[in-house]
Design a protein around this motif. Sequence first.
Motif, PDB file in Angstrom:
ATOM      1  N   GLY A 128      46.808  43.153  42.873  1.00 17.25           N
ATOM      2  CA  GLY A 128      47.066  42.058  43.801  1.00 17.25           C
ATOM      3  C   GLY A 128      46.953  40.706  43.122  1.00 17.25           C
ATOM      4  N   PHE A 129      45.899  40.516  42.344  1.00 13.56           N
ATOM      5  CA  PHE A 129      45.724  39.252  41.638  1.00 13.56           C
ATOM      6  C   PHE A 129      46.743  39.103  40.505  1.00 13.56           C
ATOM      7  CE2 PHE A 129      41.208  39.580  43.228  1.00 13.56           C
ATOM      8  CZ  PHE A 129      41.344  38.546  44.146  1.00 13.56           C
ATOM      9  N   LEU A 130      47.111  40.214  39.882  1.00 13.46           N
ATOM     10  CA  LEU A 130      48.167  40.164  38.866  1.00 13.46           C
ATOM     11  C   LEU A 130      49.474  39.712  39.493  1.00 13.46           C
ATOM     12  CD1 LEU A 130      49.323  40.737  36.048  1.00 13.46           C
ATOM     13  CD2 LEU A 130      49.637  43.131  36.751  1.00 13.46           C
ATOM     14  N   SER A 131      49.755  40.187  40.705  1.00 12.64           N
ATOM     15  CA  SER A 131      50.954  39.773  41.418  1.00 12.64           C
ATOM     16  C   SER A 131      50.974  38.268  41.636  1.00 12.64           C
ATOM     17  CB  SER A 131      51.032  40.501  42.761  1.00 12.64           C
ATOM     18  OG  SER A 131      52.115  40.026  43.533  1.00 12.64           O
ATOM     19  N   LEU A 132      49.852  37.707  42.076  1.00  9.22           N
ATOM     20  CA  LEU A 132      49.771  36.266  42.283  1.00  9.22           C
ATOM     21  C   LEU A 132      49.979  35.508  40.977  1.00  9.22           C
ATOM     22  CD1 LEU A 132      46.737  36.058  44.735  1.00  9.22           C
ATOM     23  CD2 LEU A 132      49.154  35.734  45.280  1.00  9.22           C
ATOM     24  N   THR A 133      49.451  36.059  39.886  1.00  7.80           N
ATOM     25  CA  THR A 133      49.634  35.435  38.569  1.00  7.80           C
ATOM     26  C   THR A 133      51.105  35.407  38.177  1.00  7.80           C
ATOM     27  OG1 THR A 133      47.451  36.214  37.865  1.00  7.80           O
ATOM     28  CG2 THR A 133      48.975  35.546  36.136  1.00  7.80           C
ATOM     29  N   LEU A 158      41.530  34.270  37.633  1.00  8.70           N
ATOM     30  CA  LEU A 158      40.146  34.154  38.085  1.00  8.70           C
ATOM     31  C   LEU A 158      39.786  35.309  39.021  1.00  8.70           C
ATOM     32  CD1 LEU A 158      37.488  32.597  38.306  1.00  8.70           C
ATOM     33  CD2 LEU A 158      38.518  31.270  40.177  1.00  8.70           C
ATOM     34  N   GLY A 159      40.722  35.690  39.891  1.00  6.56           N
ATOM     35  CA  GLY A 159      40.473  36.802  40.789  1.00  6.56           C
ATOM     36  C   GLY A 159      40.220  38.103  40.051  1.00  6.56           C
ATOM     37  N   ILE A 160      41.004  38.351  39.000  1.00  8.94           N
ATOM     38  CA  ILE A 160      40.807  39.570  38.200  1.00  8.94           C
ATOM     39  C   ILE A 160      39.438  39.552  37.532  1.00  8.94           C
ATOM     40  CG2 ILE A 160      41.616  40.848  36.172  1.00  8.94           C
ATOM     41  CD1 ILE A 160      44.456  39.943  36.885  1.00  8.94           C
ATOM     42  N   VAL A 161      39.074  38.395  36.988  1.00 10.82           N
ATOM     43  CA  VAL A 161      37.770  38.268  36.323  1.00 10.82           C
ATOM     44  C   VAL A 161      36.640  38.506  37.325  1.00 10.82           C
ATOM     45  CG1 VAL A 161      36.205  36.681  35.139  1.00 10.82           C
ATOM     46  CG2 VAL A 161      38.633  36.728  34.522  1.00 10.82           C
ATOM     47  N   LEU A 162      36.761  37.901  38.508  1.00  7.19           N
ATOM     48  CA  LEU A 162      35.723  38.073  39.525  1.00  7.19           C
ATOM     49  C   LEU A 162      35.594  39.531  39.949  1.00  7.19           C
ATOM     50  CD1 LEU A 162      36.308  34.962  41.824  1.00  7.19           C
ATOM     51  CD2 LEU A 162      34.390  35.362  40.257  1.00  7.19           C
ATOM     52  N   GLU A 163      36.729  40.207  40.109  1.00  3.57           N
ATOM     53  CA  GLU A 163      36.691  41.612  40.513  1.00  3.57           C
ATOM     54  C   GLU A 163      36.009  42.469  39.464  1.00  3.57           C
ATOM     55  OE1 GLU A 163      37.003  45.269  42.191  1.00  3.57           O
ATOM     56  OE2 GLU A 163      37.106  43.281  43.110  1.00  3.57           O
ATOM     57  N   LEU A 164      36.323  42.236  38.211  1.00  2.00           N
ATOM     58  CA  LEU A 164      35.732  43.030  37.128  1.00  2.00           C
ATOM     59  C   LEU A 164      34.257  42.703  36.928  1.00  2.00           C
ATOM     60  CD1 LEU A 164      38.647  42.916  34.516  1.00  2.00           C
ATOM     61  CD2 LEU A 164      38.029  44.796  36.050  1.00  2.00           C
TER      62      LEU A 164
END
Length: 202
Positions: A128-133, A158-164
């Motif tokens: 999902g965050f990759l899609s936004l990127t 930032l979303g991907i980082v936060l999720e991980l």
Amino acid sequence: MMTGAAIPFLASSLREVPWSDDWQELAAAIAGNPAAWVWANGLFLAAAMLTTLGLVAFSIRFNGPSRSWAWMGLVAFAFAAVLEVVARIISVGPATWAAQQGLDATDVTVQAFIRLDEGLGVAFFILGFLSLTLYGVAMTQTEGPSGIGWAFVAGGILGIVLELAWGTIPAFVYFGTAALAMTTWRLGVTAPTRRRAAGQET
């Protein structure tokens, strides 16, 4: 999505542990009001499907080089939506059944779908965050303010980082897609090359 997220706070049995990581607490809450649990997850499932359809409409607004990035963003979210649908089906079906049967966290079936649900959740957020990127990259190649596109790129990363690192919530993804929809609609995204060509013809 917002309606689905609000249901656990309105249903008395789910109010204390709306999305608890503790299976025993969550199972007791589900068993107390399985209908509310099914409706909450069903609305999240619908949100994933409808958002994907909505992104199709916005993706075709991109032209030229930006369209390829937009379609990649659409494909990424479509995969995320499929994973979200599977996760919600698990919550509606097996999880509800296990809660009503009184199975505890040591049960093999419970452990299996808990692990599967966790894996699907992480994959949903990352895609999902990759899609936004990817949509952000597409926006940087339009005649609209490129800063907005880079903001989506930064937000997605930032979303991907936060999720991980700590974990996120579905609202972060859906608020991002809503912001993307409003931005692309208001800016009327079009590739610079096409507009220049149209100007030369006139």
